[in-house]
Design a protein around this motif. Structure first.
Motif, short mmCIF file in Angstrom:
data_model
loop_
_atom_site.label_atom_id
_atom_site.label_comp_id
_atom_site.label_asym_id
_atom_site.label_seq_id
_atom_site.Cartn_x
_atom_site.Cartn_y
_atom_site.Cartn_z
N GLY A 130 -17.20 38.05 -14.12
CA GLY A 130 -16.87 37.81 -12.72
C GLY A 130 -16.18 36.50 -12.49
O GLY A 130 -15.36 36.37 -11.59
N CYS A 131 -16.50 35.54 -13.33
CA CYS A 131 -15.96 34.21 -13.10
C CYS A 131 -14.74 33.92 -13.95
O CYS A 131 -14.22 32.82 -13.92
CB CYS A 131 -17.02 33.14 -13.34
N SER A 132 -14.29 34.89 -14.70
CA SER A 132 -13.14 34.62 -15.55
C SER A 132 -11.85 34.56 -14.72
O SER A 132 -10.88 33.95 -15.12
CB SER A 132 -13.01 35.69 -16.63
N TYR B 27 -28.40 28.64 -9.61
CA TYR B 27 -27.88 30.00 -9.76
C TYR B 27 -26.88 30.27 -8.63
O TYR B 27 -27.07 29.85 -7.50
CB TYR B 27 -29.07 30.97 -9.65
N MET B 28 -25.82 30.96 -8.98
CA MET B 28 -24.79 31.31 -8.00
C MET B 28 -24.90 32.79 -7.68
O MET B 28 -24.43 33.63 -8.44
CB MET B 28 -23.41 31.04 -8.61
N PRO B 29 -25.53 33.14 -6.56
CA PRO B 29 -25.79 34.55 -6.27
C PRO B 29 -24.52 35.39 -6.13
O PRO B 29 -24.51 36.56 -6.53
CB PRO B 29 -26.57 34.51 -4.95
N GLY C 224 -23.39 35.86 -9.72
CA GLY C 224 -24.40 36.35 -10.64
C GLY C 224 -24.56 35.54 -11.90
O GLY C 224 -24.84 36.07 -12.96
N HIS C 225 -24.40 34.23 -11.78
CA HIS C 225 -24.59 33.42 -12.99
C HIS C 225 -25.35 32.13 -12.69
O HIS C 225 -25.36 31.65 -11.56
CB HIS C 225 -23.25 33.07 -13.65
N ALA C 226 -25.95 31.64 -13.73
CA ALA C 226 -26.67 30.38 -13.64
C ALA C 226 -25.71 29.23 -13.92
O ALA C 226 -24.53 29.44 -14.24
CB ALA C 226 -27.81 30.36 -14.65
N MET D 110 -21.00 23.90 -11.37
CA MET D 110 -19.68 23.83 -12.01
C MET D 110 -18.53 24.39 -11.18
O MET D 110 -17.38 24.24 -11.58
CB MET D 110 -19.70 24.44 -13.41
N MET D 111 -18.84 25.02 -10.06
CA MET D 111 -17.74 25.51 -9.22
C MET D 111 -18.16 25.50 -7.75
O MET D 111 -19.34 25.44 -7.46
CB MET D 111 -17.32 26.92 -9.65
N PRO D 112 -17.18 25.53 -6.86
CA PRO D 112 -17.52 25.52 -5.44
C PRO D 112 -18.18 26.83 -5.03
O PRO D 112 -17.97 27.86 -5.66
CB PRO D 112 -16.16 25.39 -4.73
CU LIG Z 1 -19.50 31.08 -10.10
#
Ligand SMILES: [Cu+2]
Length: 157
Positions: free
Chosen positions: A12-14, A97-99, A102-104, A127-129
Motif C-alpha cells: 500500500g505504501c509503495s 501504527y498507521m491505520p 495498515g502498517h506499523a 515516517m510519513m504524513p
Molecule cells: Cu503509511
C-alpha cells in the motif's frame, strides 16, 4: 494479524503517499495538509492524557511539540486512576501504527523508566504524513493484564 497487516502495508505504501496540498483554495483549512480535515485526530497539548481501566497515561511533554514527522521523544507519566500515585517499574511498550495504510512504524520506540511513574519514550518514529495511532501498553506488574491507551496524532508532511 499484525504481521499480515504489515505486509499489506508495504504494498500500500509503495506508491507515493503525497497528498496534494491545496493552495488555500478550501475555506477554513488550517494548513491545507493531509491532517487539516482529519476528524479522527487529537490535537496535542502538553499534559494530554488518556485513561485505561486502573491507570492514566499523560504525555507530560513532547519533542517536537506537537508531534511531527520522523523522530519524536516524549516524557510520559503513568498514574493510578484512583490514588493518582505514580506507577513506577511498570512494563511499558509503545507502538506506532498507521491505520489508513495498515502498517506499523519502522522503528520500535525505546522506553526508559525515570522513576516515580515517569517514563521517557524515545524514537517514536512517524515516517510519513497522516494519522498515526500510538499505543502505550502498560503492565503494572508481572501477571497483570496489559492496559492500553491510544493517542491519535496526525502528522503533517
Ligand atoms: Cu503509511
Amino acid at each position: 494479524m499484525r504481521a499480515v497487516l504489515a505486509f499489506v502495508s508495504l504494498v500500500g505504501c509503495s506508491s507515493p503517499t503525497t497528498v496534494p496540498v491545496d493552495a488555500g483554495s478550501e475555506a477554513g483549512a488550517d494548513s491545507g495538509s493531509a491532517c487539516s480535515r482529519d476528524t479522527r485526530k487529537e490535537v496535542y497539548v502538553a499534559g494530554i492524557e488518556k485513561k485505561a481501566t486502573t491507570l492514566t497515561v499523560k504525555i507530560v511533554s513532547a519533542t517536537p511539540a506537537p508531534p511531527a514527522k520522523e523522530t519524536n521523544g516524549w516524557t510520559i507519566e503513568i498514574t493510578d486512576a484512583a490514588s493518582k500515585a505514580g506507577i513506577a517499574a511498570a512494563q511499558v511498550m509503545v507502538t506506532a501504527y498507521m491505520p489508513d495504510h495498515g502498517h506499523a512504524s519502522s522503528h520500535t520506540p525505546v522506553v526508559t523508566d525515570k522513576g516515580a511513574g515517569k517514563y521517557e519514550v524515545n524514537d517514536v518514529y512517524y515516517m510519513m504524513p497522516g494519522l498515526w495511532q500510538t499505543t502505550i501498553s502498560v503492565v503494572r506488574q508481572t501477571g497483570v493484564a496489559a492496559e492500553d491507551v491510544v493517542f491519535n496524532f496526525c502528522v503533517d508532511g
